[in-house]
Design an enzyme around this catalytic site. Structure first.
Site, PDB file in Angstrom:
ATOM      1  N   ARG A  35      -9.316  -8.751   3.004  1.00  0.00           N
ATOM      2  CA  ARG A  35      -8.299  -8.172   3.885  1.00  0.00           C
ATOM      3  C   ARG A  35      -8.501  -6.667   4.006  1.00  0.00           C
ATOM      4  O   ARG A  35      -8.478  -6.108   5.104  1.00  0.00           O
ATOM      5  CB  ARG A  35      -6.917  -8.480   3.300  1.00  0.00           C
ATOM      6  CG  ARG A  35      -5.726  -7.916   4.078  1.00  0.00           C
ATOM      7  CD  ARG A  35      -4.443  -8.216   3.293  1.00  0.00           C
ATOM      8  NE  ARG A  35      -3.223  -7.985   4.058  1.00  0.00           N
ATOM      9  CZ  ARG A  35      -2.504  -6.861   3.997  1.00  0.00           C
ATOM     10  NH1 ARG A  35      -2.904  -5.859   3.239  1.00  0.00           N
ATOM     11  NH2 ARG A  35      -1.395  -6.747   4.708  1.00  0.00           N
ATOM     12  N   HIS A  85      -0.187  -3.832  11.087  1.00  0.00           N
ATOM     13  CA  HIS A  85       0.894  -4.664  11.640  1.00  0.00           C
ATOM     14  C   HIS A  85       1.134  -4.381  13.128  1.00  0.00           C
ATOM     15  O   HIS A  85       2.269  -4.252  13.574  1.00  0.00           O
ATOM     16  CB  HIS A  85       2.182  -4.505  10.817  1.00  0.00           C
ATOM     17  CG  HIS A  85       1.978  -4.845   9.372  1.00  0.00           C
ATOM     18  ND1 HIS A  85       1.784  -6.142   8.939  1.00  0.00           N
ATOM     19  CD2 HIS A  85       1.876  -4.058   8.281  1.00  0.00           C
ATOM     20  CE1 HIS A  85       1.581  -6.127   7.632  1.00  0.00           C
ATOM     21  NE2 HIS A  85       1.620  -4.888   7.209  1.00  0.00           N
ATOM     22  N   SER A 140       4.129  -6.496   2.797  1.00  0.00           N
ATOM     23  CA  SER A 140       2.787  -6.445   3.371  1.00  0.00           C
ATOM     24  C   SER A 140       1.751  -6.963   2.366  1.00  0.00           C
ATOM     25  O   SER A 140       1.760  -8.146   2.026  1.00  0.00           O
ATOM     26  CB  SER A 140       2.482  -5.010   3.830  1.00  0.00           C
ATOM     27  OG  SER A 140       1.280  -4.961   4.565  1.00  0.00           O
ATOM     28  N   LEU A 141       0.880  -6.100   1.857  1.00  0.00           N
ATOM     29  CA  LEU A 141      -0.095  -6.498   0.832  1.00  0.00           C
ATOM     30  C   LEU A 141       0.582  -7.231  -0.331  1.00  0.00           C
ATOM     31  O   LEU A 141       0.042  -8.182  -0.900  1.00  0.00           O
ATOM     32  CB  LEU A 141      -0.805  -5.245   0.308  1.00  0.00           C
ATOM     33  CG  LEU A 141      -1.476  -5.350  -1.053  1.00  0.00           C
ATOM     34  CD1 LEU A 141      -2.728  -6.193  -0.959  1.00  0.00           C
ATOM     35  CD2 LEU A 141      -1.781  -3.979  -1.611  1.00  0.00           C
ATOM     36  N   GLN A 156       0.438 -12.215   9.628  1.00  0.00           N
ATOM     37  CA  GLN A 156       1.012 -11.009   9.038  1.00  0.00           C
ATOM     38  C   GLN A 156       0.332  -9.709   9.467  1.00  0.00           C
ATOM     39  O   GLN A 156       0.987  -8.686   9.642  1.00  0.00           O
ATOM     40  CB  GLN A 156       0.976 -11.141   7.501  1.00  0.00           C
ATOM     41  CG  GLN A 156       1.865 -10.162   6.780  1.00  0.00           C
ATOM     42  CD  GLN A 156       1.191  -9.599   5.532  1.00  0.00           C
ATOM     43  OE1 GLN A 156       0.124  -9.015   5.593  1.00  0.00           O
ATOM     44  NE2 GLN A 156       1.835  -9.793   4.393  1.00  0.00           N
ATOM     45  N   GLN A 174       0.833  -1.208   0.000  1.00  0.00           N
ATOM     46  CA  GLN A 174       0.000   0.000   0.000  1.00  0.00           C
ATOM     47  C   GLN A 174       0.864   1.253   0.000  1.00  0.00           C
ATOM     48  O   GLN A 174       1.891   1.314   0.652  1.00  0.00           O
ATOM     49  CB  GLN A 174      -0.894  -0.015   1.249  1.00  0.00           C
ATOM     50  CG  GLN A 174      -2.147   0.793   1.104  1.00  0.00           C
ATOM     51  CD  GLN A 174      -3.219   0.383   2.105  1.00  0.00           C
ATOM     52  OE1 GLN A 174      -3.261  -0.751   2.555  1.00  0.00           O
ATOM     53  NE2 GLN A 174      -4.089   1.297   2.458  1.00  0.00           N
TER      54      GLN A 174
END
Length: 297
Positions: free
Chosen positions: A113, A195, A88-89, A244, A9
């Site tokens: 998500r 996170h 991440s993503l 995650q 992102q």
């Protein structure tokens, strides 16, 4: 060895993916399939929407995933990763590109998500902050000593760490980090504490969706954010993917491990060049490039 890396992102931009749509019949087919799966025309927002339109989490995450995955698929035979990783993503993009998830299942999970994270953000006022110029352990210790919820969230490269937590704790930690000699401790314009433990409601929601999705053995190892090591087992991949959302992104450690395991060339697949910059800061001699549609020519 060739490592392919997938952004997260923040890499979105207005007009993203339009060149793929216009120049590749395969890309066009996949974008139209994505519109059907999502139930709205994400292509309109990607190709013509404003930066503000693209900032909405339910749009941002699928948009970046689609740009990355469709670009990887248009590369055809030239896409031969020895290893993959995503920030991440971007981990979802990497899993689809490596054959561990189908395009359809990957997109559905990313959409779920995004919506789960949005809901978690609305439960409590929370944010993130970028910290520059301090060693990781100093940042970790200050977070531990700060009242409230604040944790290290993204280990982006040496001297660049993002912290995540409730607004009050983040503000207190930023003051303490500046006092400790941080070059910058800057609150980021994000809608929540990604996170961090504050994403627990989203983790629970996504866990059920991941458990009900079929994963295959990837074509090459994936260096997952949680483990920062080569993973090929489907059950391990699932478990790490569930962790995650509340665990830190160990990007520095992932890239270091990839280099130790033989990665010499990193190709960023998707919008922007942020990850290439981070790779160079982690290992100055690493070769980096952006994947382009022309790679297939």
């Amino acid at each position: 060895m060739n490592a392919y890396i997938f952004p997260g992102q923040g890499a979105q931009f207005s007009g993203m993916g339009l060149d793929l749509y216009e120049n590749s019949p395969l890309a066009q087919e996949l974008f139209e399939k994505a519109n059907d799966i999502l139930g709205f025309h994400i292509t309109d927002i990607m190709f013509e929407g404003s930066a503000e339109d693209l900032k909405e989490t339910k749009v941002t995450q699928p948009a970046i995933f689609l740009h990355s995955v469709i670009l990887a698929k248009t590369l055809g035979d030239s896409f031969k990763p020895d290893m993959v990783a995503g920030h991440s993503l971007g981990e979802f993009s990497a899993l689809v590109a490596a054959g561990a998830l189908t395009f359809e299942d990957g997109l559905k999970l990313v959409s779920q998500r995004a919506q789960a994270m949005q809901k978690a953000c609305e439960l409590q006022s929370s944010t993130m902050a970028a910290v520059l110029g301090l060693a990781d352990d100093i940042v970790e210790n200050i977070c531990a000593d700060t009242e409230g919820i604040v944790v290290a969230a993204n280990y982006n490269c040496p001297g660049q760490l993002v912290i995540s937590g409730d607004v009050e704790a983040i503000n207190k930690a930023c003051e303490a980090l500046k006092d400790a000699g941080a070059r910058r401790a800057l609150v980021l314009p994000v809608g929540g504490a990604f996170h961090s433990p504050l994403m627990e409601p989203a983790r629970e929601e996504l866990a059920a969706a991941i458990e009900n999705t079929t994963f295959s053995k990837p074509n090459c190892p994936i260096y997952q954010n949680v483990a920062a090591s080569a993973i090929t087992d489907e059950n391990e991949i699932k478990a790490n993917l569930i962790l995650q959302l509340t665990a830190p992104v160990r990007w520095t450690q992932s890239v270091q491990q990839m280099i130790m395991d033989g990665a010499s060339h990193f190709t960023e697949v998707g919008p922007g060049k942020v990850l290439q910059g981070l790779v160079k800061k982690i290992h100055r001699d690493a070769k980096t490039a952006s994947a382009t549609l022309e790679s297939n020519a």
